[in-house]
Write a protein that holds these residues in place. Structure first.
Motif, short mmCIF file in Angstrom:
data_model
loop_
_atom_site.label_atom_id
_atom_site.label_comp_id
_atom_site.label_asym_id
_atom_site.label_seq_id
_atom_site.Cartn_x
_atom_site.Cartn_y
_atom_site.Cartn_z
N LEU A 176 -30.26 -62.33 68.57
CA LEU A 176 -29.40 -63.40 68.06
C LEU A 176 -29.50 -64.69 68.88
O LEU A 176 -29.68 -65.77 68.31
N PHE A 232 -32.54 -66.37 67.94
CA PHE A 232 -32.43 -67.02 66.62
C PHE A 232 -31.79 -68.40 66.77
O PHE A 232 -32.25 -69.39 66.19
N LEU A 233 -30.72 -68.46 67.58
CA LEU A 233 -30.03 -69.74 67.74
C LEU A 233 -30.93 -70.76 68.42
O LEU A 233 -30.95 -71.94 68.06
N SER A 276 -33.48 -71.91 66.04
CA SER A 276 -32.87 -72.78 65.03
C SER A 276 -32.82 -74.22 65.52
O SER A 276 -33.02 -75.16 64.76
N ILE A 299 -33.83 -60.84 61.67
CA ILE A 299 -32.97 -61.98 61.87
C ILE A 299 -33.72 -63.30 61.68
O ILE A 299 -33.21 -64.25 61.11
N ASN A 352 -25.42 -65.70 60.74
CA ASN A 352 -26.17 -66.31 61.84
C ASN A 352 -26.58 -67.73 61.49
O ASN A 352 -26.50 -68.65 62.32
N GLN A 353 -27.04 -67.90 60.24
CA GLN A 353 -27.51 -69.21 59.82
C GLN A 353 -26.35 -70.20 59.72
O GLN A 353 -26.52 -71.38 60.02
N LYS A 409 -23.87 -70.20 61.69
CA LYS A 409 -23.64 -70.59 63.09
C LYS A 409 -24.68 -71.59 63.56
O LYS A 409 -24.35 -72.55 64.25
N ALA A 410 -25.92 -71.37 63.14
CA ALA A 410 -26.99 -72.26 63.57
C ALA A 410 -27.12 -73.50 62.68
O ALA A 410 -27.87 -74.41 63.00
N ASN A 451 -28.39 -73.64 59.58
CA ASN A 451 -29.58 -73.72 58.73
C ASN A 451 -29.56 -72.69 57.60
O ASN A 451 -30.53 -71.98 57.38
#
Lengths: 291, 440
Positions: free
Chosen positions: A137, A140-141, A144, A228, B87-88, B90-91, B93
């Protein structure tokens, strides 16, 4: 296997019949235990979907394996082959490059004196304790932020890291690459990099194979990271692809058959890698242990 | 494998929950609270797991060069796609559009991840095309909002083995009392009347929905959790009785074992959703031609009430830069005959629009069901689903808890009632732990 073989031929150590049968028994049970699921998979993959539910799960009905494989390859324009190719690229590429990086790191830590060496080594070692799952995770951030999620690199780059490989390479380099040899190479005018590739890697080969195999398996099985990171089906590795099919079995029941055949095909590269490299691996583990 | 995986996902969830404590992600400032058309050509992204969706999207893309849709597919919602959405979020996107089942929609609403598409004039105008209860699933009972466009629905009916019932002289049950009585006769004839779904709680939810049980409510301030109301208890007691008397089999659903129970004529009926027609067809090929469909058994003789099992919406995420176009595509996807027909052909999706249930592709006799026009039964059922069933914002954990309890109950440890009581307690705690206001 390796324990029993020398004693049969040379007769140096005599074990009682009791302990020998005991060992054989345990191994036989272990073999059955580990091979039954694979046998089930193979048998299941050879059946049509109708026979799959209605016939003995551990024995063959009509042998449709090749028809099934054909169906799998044809399904959705052969997306399965694409996934296999992706897996080979992610895994093979990351294992090769990752092994090289781990070998260089470990070698440097073993053979060069520099300030902070032990600290660096300890930091790397603590990386062994952090499970890949926990990193998915945060990665992933991070990806991003640079808008690189859902790309080949978002799975490939994190897969290059292998702290355990660094550890193994250091231990092995310390034990198997003599300083005198490096001195000799330097005196003969070989540069450090050339020495590493021409001399040291040769001596470290068993360890490198071990690292490669460990790394190969770890990346092949790293499921959460691609899950993810990736949302484009064309980038999926085979594990994620099969998993996503498996979650849709309720909706499209014919996928169940394809998942089983796909699972069988997806483990073949691992089996091949092990069969070819296991000899090196055994040597590598043994050598590290004795020294 | 699945269990371990869900454990993994949960641990990731926990991690992300920890991380959200000091959340300072910038809010979508300008795009929010408006749904204006963009100027010039746009590309919108759409994440879903509908099989064959590429073909449907291609149909749209060929006709709408200025609004190109890029579709991304993956595992189903609970299999990972929802977690990816979180998750996206949060990010920052997310895709423009996401496929979200009705029971997961509130959790995205609670996280403030969705755009209220009722702001888009085209959506507000289209509202009347949908069956009222499906609209309720996306509006959560608030007439002025819509947190997605209803996509499909799962009205329930009774699948039964006409041949076996006839051979043994058992009448087709019209009420649940008759169903229980028939169960005894079926047992005497060497079968089970059905298989009780011990791990997929959605079937039980569908039964409760029909009986009038309401598990969740939200008054705008806080949530009420009520998994132990009288209606739910009635349903739980009913099935507990059948389980205790061993009148139903309890193999885990969606397994080959389960298929086999139907394929080998051991289970005689299945109270299931419209998409179940396909599950039987592919899971029990040996029984072709022997199944028929009748309305769901009723609690009160003469009633016409159906439950619902499944269904999903197409939601627009809040960070979408082209909400108008996204909504436009979602409306076409879920209301136009060409899209609905293709969705039905490729993925057996059953429409959520009133007109959709009457389209010609649903009027044909189905060979597997002895040429019965089974979708007529479901078209009626679709209008008989009661409108005000609301899902909670933490269904994943509610399902997990209930499923654990149900599994124990079918193996003789505890009862469905106890399982629901435990789930009630656990759900309230989960809500509190996520700082979601809940009435004790």
């Amino acid at each position: 296997m390796s324990v029993l073989a020398p004693e049969n031929t040379k007769g140096k150590v005599r074990e009682s019949l009791f302990s020998r049968t005991g060992a054989m028994l345990i191994m036989a049970v272990g073999t059955v235990y580990f091979l039954t699921p694979i046998w089930w998979l193979f048998v299941g993959a050879s059946k049509s979907s109708e026979e799959f539910t209605s016939t003995n799960p551990l024995w063959f009905a009509d042998f449709d394996l090749f028809t099934n494989i054909g169906d799998l390859f044809a399904y959705r324009d052969g997306v399965f082959l694409r996934w296999m190719l992706n897996s080979v690229l992610y895994t093979g590429g990351a294992a090769l490059l990752g092994t090289l990086i781990a070998a260089m790191c470990g070698y440097a830590l073993a053979k060069y004196q520099f300030r902070g060496r032990e600290l660096l080594f300890n930091v790397v070692l603590s990386g062994v304790l952090v499970p890949a799952t926990a990193l998915a995770l945060p990665l992933f951030l991070i990806f991003s932020k640079v808008e690189m999620t859902n790309t080949f690199w978002s799975v490939f780059l994190p897969s290059l890291v292998n702290p355990f490989g660094v550890y193994l390479a250091r231990i092995y380099a310390t034990a198997s690459v003599p300083d005198d040899l490096l001195e000799a190479a330097r005196i003969d005018g070989s540069g450090e990099i050339r020495t590493f590739f021409k001399v040291s890697t040769r001596l470290m080969t068993p360890a490198l194979v071990t690292i490669f195999l460990f790394h190969f398996v770890a990346v092949w099985n790293n499921f959460l990271l691609p899950l993810i990171m990736l949302s484009d089906e064309r980038l999926f590795p085979v594990t994620l692809g099969l998993y996503s099919w498996n979650t849709q079995v309720n909706q499209i029941p014919e996928l169940r058959g394809l998942v089983i055949i796909g699972a069988l095909l997806s483990i073949t590269p691992l089996v091949i890698a092990f069969l070819f490299l296991q000899r090196f691996w055994r040597n590598g583990l043994g050598a590290g242990a004795v020294k | 494998m699945r269990k371990r995986l869900s454990a993994l996902l949960i641990s990731v969830l926990a991690l992300s929950a920890c991380g959200s404590g000091g959340d300072d992600s910038p809010e979508g400032t300008a795009a929010a609270a408006s749904c204006a058309p963009s100027s010039g050509p746009v590309t919108i992204t759409y994440t879903t797991w509908i099989p064959g969706i590429e073909k449907v999207v291609k149909l749209w893309n060929d006709k709408n060069p200025n609004i190109q849709v890029k579709v991304q597919t993956g595992p189903n919602g609970n299999g990972g796609t929802y977690q990816n959405f979180f998750n996206q979020l949060k990010a920052g996107n997310t895709p423009d559009l996401g496929h979200i089942e009705y029971d997961a929609l509130p959790s995205f609403r609670v996280q403030d991840g969705l755009l209220d598409v009722a702001q888009c004039d085209i959506v507000a105008k289209a509202k009347d095309q949908f069956i009222p209860w499906t609209w309720n699933q996306v509006s959560f009972g608030d007439a002025k909002s819509a947190w997605g466009i209803p996509q499909d629905s799962g009205p329930m009916a009774l699948f039964y083995r006409a041949d076996l019932f006839e051979k043994n002289g058992i009448a087709i049950p019209k009420t649940w009392d008759e169903y229980a009585a028939a169960a005894e006769k079926v047992k005497a004839a060497g079968g089970y009347i059905t298989n009780f779904s011990q791990s997929d709680i959605n079937q039980f939810a569908g039964f409760t929905w029909q009986a009038g049980g309401r598990w969740f409510a939200n008054d705008g301030q806080q949530w009420t959790v009520n998994l132990t109301d009288d209606k739910t208890k009635k349903v739980a007691g009913y099935w507990q009785n059948l389980i205790s008397k061993k009148l139903v089999s309890t193999v885990p659903p969606w397994t080959t074992e389960w298929d086999n129970a139907y394929n080998s004529s051991s289970a005689w009926t299945w109270v299931s959703a419209v998409w179940g027609a396909n599950s039987i067809m592919s899971g029990a090929p040996k029984t072709a031609g022997k199944w028929r469909v009748a309305p769901m058994p009723q609690w009160t003789a003469g009633d016409d009430v159906a439950g619902n099992w499944g269904g999903s919406a197409t939601a627009v995420f809040k960070s979408s830069k082209h909400p108008y176009e996204a909504a436009q595509f979602a409306l076409w996807l879920n209301t136009s005959e060409e899209a609905l027909a293709l969705l039905n052909k490729e993925a057996q999706l059953y429409p959520a629009t009133t007109a959709g249930t009457k389209y010609s592709y649903l009027a044909n006799p189905v060979e597997f069901y002895g040429d019965q026009k089974i979708y007529e039964v479901f078209a009626d059922a679709a209008t008989q689903v009661t409108p005000d069933f609301t899902w909670g914002p933490t269904m994943t954990s509610t399902y997990a808890s209930a499923s654990d309890g149900f599994k124990a109950a079918v193996s003789g440890q505890g009862t469905l009632d106890e399982a629901l009581a435990a789930t009630q307690k656990q759900t309230v705690e989960t809500l509190k732990s996520q700082a979601i206001p809940v009435k004790e």
